[in-house]
Write an enzyme that holds these catalytic residues in place. Structure first.
Site, PDB file in Angstrom:
ATOM      1  N   PHE A 132       0.855  -1.189   0.000  1.00  0.00           N
ATOM      2  CA  PHE A 132       0.000   0.000   0.000  1.00  0.00           C
ATOM      3  C   PHE A 132       0.887   1.234   0.000  1.00  0.00           C
ATOM      4  O   PHE A 132       1.716   1.412   0.893  1.00  0.00           O
ATOM      5  CB  PHE A 132      -0.927   0.028   1.224  1.00  0.00           C
ATOM      6  CG  PHE A 132      -1.881   1.192   1.170  1.00  0.00           C
ATOM      7  CD1 PHE A 132      -3.030   1.131   0.396  1.00  0.00           C
ATOM      8  CD2 PHE A 132      -1.612   2.359   1.858  1.00  0.00           C
ATOM      9  CE1 PHE A 132      -3.908   2.216   0.319  1.00  0.00           C
ATOM     10  CE2 PHE A 132      -2.480   3.448   1.787  1.00  0.00           C
ATOM     11  CZ  PHE A 132      -3.629   3.367   1.020  1.00  0.00           C
ATOM     12  N   ASP A 217       9.242   2.460   1.549  1.00  0.00           N
ATOM     13  CA  ASP A 217       8.094   3.251   1.989  1.00  0.00           C
ATOM     14  C   ASP A 217       7.939   3.029   3.491  1.00  0.00           C
ATOM     15  O   ASP A 217       7.451   1.987   3.932  1.00  0.00           O
ATOM     16  CB  ASP A 217       6.838   2.805   1.226  1.00  0.00           C
ATOM     17  CG  ASP A 217       5.582   3.547   1.689  1.00  0.00           C
ATOM     18  OD1 ASP A 217       5.613   4.181   2.770  1.00  0.00           O
ATOM     19  OD2 ASP A 217       4.563   3.465   0.981  1.00  0.00           O
ATOM     20  N   LYS A 246       2.903   9.707   8.302  1.00  0.00           N
ATOM     21  CA  LYS A 246       2.153   9.392   9.527  1.00  0.00           C
ATOM     22  C   LYS A 246       2.747   9.906  10.848  1.00  0.00           C
ATOM     23  O   LYS A 246       2.425  10.999  11.278  1.00  0.00           O
ATOM     24  CB  LYS A 246       1.891   7.880   9.582  1.00  0.00           C
ATOM     25  CG  LYS A 246       0.974   7.436   8.435  1.00  0.00           C
ATOM     26  CD  LYS A 246       0.328   6.091   8.664  1.00  0.00           C
ATOM     27  CE  LYS A 246      -0.799   5.858   7.671  1.00  0.00           C
ATOM     28  NZ  LYS A 246      -0.476   5.068   6.503  1.00  0.00           N
TER      29      LYS A 246
HETATM   30  C1  LIG Z   1      -0.740   5.329   5.027  1.00  0.00           C
HETATM   31  C2  LIG Z   1       0.283   4.890   4.049  1.00  0.00           C
HETATM   32  C3  LIG Z   1       0.520   5.589   2.861  1.00  0.00           C
HETATM   33  C4  LIG Z   1      -0.338   6.768   2.427  1.00  0.00           C
HETATM   34  O1  LIG Z   1      -0.158   7.856   3.259  1.00  0.00           O
HETATM   35  P1  LIG Z   1      -1.194   9.102   3.137  1.00  0.00           P
HETATM   36  O2  LIG Z   1      -0.630  10.100   4.109  1.00  0.00           O
HETATM   37  O3  LIG Z   1      -2.527   8.579   3.514  1.00  0.00           O
HETATM   38  O4  LIG Z   1      -1.154   9.571   1.742  1.00  0.00           O
HETATM   39  C5  LIG Z   1       1.555   5.190   2.049  1.00  0.00           C
HETATM   40  N1  LIG Z   1       2.326   4.131   2.380  1.00  0.00           N
HETATM   41  C6  LIG Z   1       2.125   3.428   3.503  1.00  0.00           C
HETATM   42  C7  LIG Z   1       3.034   2.293   3.822  1.00  0.00           C
HETATM   43  C8  LIG Z   1       1.090   3.764   4.378  1.00  0.00           C
HETATM   44  O5  LIG Z   1       0.875   3.044   5.480  1.00  0.00           O
END
Ligand SMILES: *Cc1c(COP(=O)(O)O)cnc(C)c1O
Length: 390
Positions: A132, A217, A246
């Site tokens: 994701f 990521d 986050k």
């Molecule tokens: C939450 C998340 C995203 C997206 O972040 P947003 O701030 O909602 O755009 C991307 N990568 C990972 C691994 C995530 O957990």
């Protein structure tokens, strides 16, 4: 009009929402409009690693708000420079670009990889199934889940997906046109998936061999979540680019691209920007989050929380056949069930305990690093009740 009615009438229904309207938060607790209090086992969906409204973070935001909220990025912004320094000191030599969200940080990382590969004939990406990376078109193209992508195709060309943890699948796909592999150190939304053995070491070696960038990521795993500053430190494998969001802002919208020295200067003036990215307000919050983690032993606390969560989850696994697996690191734990977790979430909610279920069958905790042993106990009592009702 009730909040529910306001949402029915005026908010685009793109997100599945529980009928709970929160107006206050403190530590691991949220309070509803009605005054009802809930124990929050995934505060801010991974954002609030230091808990809701940590007083030092609140104080930093209040002070900064009265001083300077925003100034644009065609000037030097002292707090932005200071936050970048703190991130680099805790990660690897390189430079930082600030954005407003995780998806946006990933967009920038993909742009760096494309520009880096331009004169090398490298433009393709390999990412993971069940990954994701966010909801914008580029981040969505990288996300290895058909159900999120299908309604928005055609997406960005050049993406292929392989199973997480499978080195041979990467060896088969990786060619001279691949500019980067993008991966989460621990898959979050995809079910708290942990890669086997020395997968990440092998991944790093293959990328070096084929001259291909490795992008982590760390939007969910970064900033103390796993008990390390960054998830890659669990594996001692350094990426070329890491993305954050986050937990970095403790609740304000901030994201970051951290680019190692070899790619730190790929983006030159005019090639990428963000109006809000790294403005004084959010950087003040980010600096406060890092200082709280430093001063209050956040990394060690996240590790302790992780031990406690894991122990209690393993004990439940002994009791309930429906639990298939327990995995995670630090304040990030997944409990995989044999059945959908929806009813478990609902039953915990009836006890005023908020838990998350991801990937349909994985109960996921993304707690504050400062959650107490008592609070963990309360949540697991509720979880045990919920599981006994399956
Ligand atoms: C939450 C998340 C995203 C997206 O972040 P947003 O701030 O909602 O755009 C991307 N990568 C990972 C691994 C995530 O957990």
């Amino acid at each position: 009009m009730s909040t529910q009615q306001l949402f029915n009438n005026y908010i685009i229904p793109s997100v599945g929402r529980m009928p709970l309207s929160f107006v206050e938060g403190k530590g691991s607790w949220l309070t509803e409009e009605s005054g009802r209090k809930y124990l929050d086992m995934y505060p801010g969906w991974g954002v609030n690693i230091v808990g809701h409204c940590h007083p030092e973070v609140v104080n930093a935001i209040q002070k900064q708000a009265a001083k300077l909220l925003h100034a644009p990025n065609n000037y030097l912004l002292p707090l932005q420079g200071q936050l970048a320094e703190k991130i680099i000191e805790r990660s690897f030599p390189g430079k930082v670009f600030f954005s407003n969200s995780g998806a946006e940080a990933n967009e920038g990382a993909l742009k760096i990889a494309r520009k880096w590969g331009k004169d090398k004939g490298k433009w393709k990406f390999i990412t993971m199934l069940d990954s994701f990376h966010g909801r914008t078109l580029g981040a969505l193209s990288a996300t290895g889940q058909e159900n999120y992508r299908k309604d928005f195709e055609p997406l960005i060309p050049g993406f292929s997906y392989v199973p997480f943890g499978d080195i041979s699948a990467i060896k088969e796909l990786l060619d001279d046109e691949t500019c980067a592999i993008m991966i989460e150190p621990i898959q979050g939304e995809g079910g708290v998936n942990v890669a086997p053995g020395n997968y990440f070491q092998e991944l790093r070696e293959i990328c070096d061999e084929k001259n291909c960038l490795l992008i982590f990521d760390e939007v969910q795993t970064g900033v103390a979540r796993t008990g390390e500053w960054f998830g890659y430190q669990l594996y001692n494998v350094q990426p070329d680019i890491m993305t954050l969001a986050k937990a970095l802002g403790g609740g304000v919208p901030i994201g970051a691209i951290v680019a190692a020295e070899n790619v730190a200067d790929v983006l030159q003036p005019g090639s990428h920007a963000s109006t809000y990215g790294g403005n004084p307000l959010v950087c003040a919050a980010g600096l406060a989050v890092i200082s709280v983690i430093d001063e209050e032993n956040g990394l060690e606390k996240a590790r302790q929380v992780g031990k406690s969560l894991k122990l209690k989850a393993e004990q439940l696994k002994q009791k309930f056949n429906v639990i298939r697996d327990v995995r995670g690191a630090g304040a990030m734990l997944g409990i995989e069930l044999d059945v959908p977790g929806k009813s478990v979430v609902g039953n915990c909610l009836a006890d005023n305990v908020l838990i998350n279920c991801t990937h349909e069958r994985v109960i996921r905790f993304l707690t504050s690093a400062f959650i107490s042993e008592n609070e963990i106990e309360t949540a697991f009592n509720s979880l045990q009740n919920a599981l006994s009702k399956i």
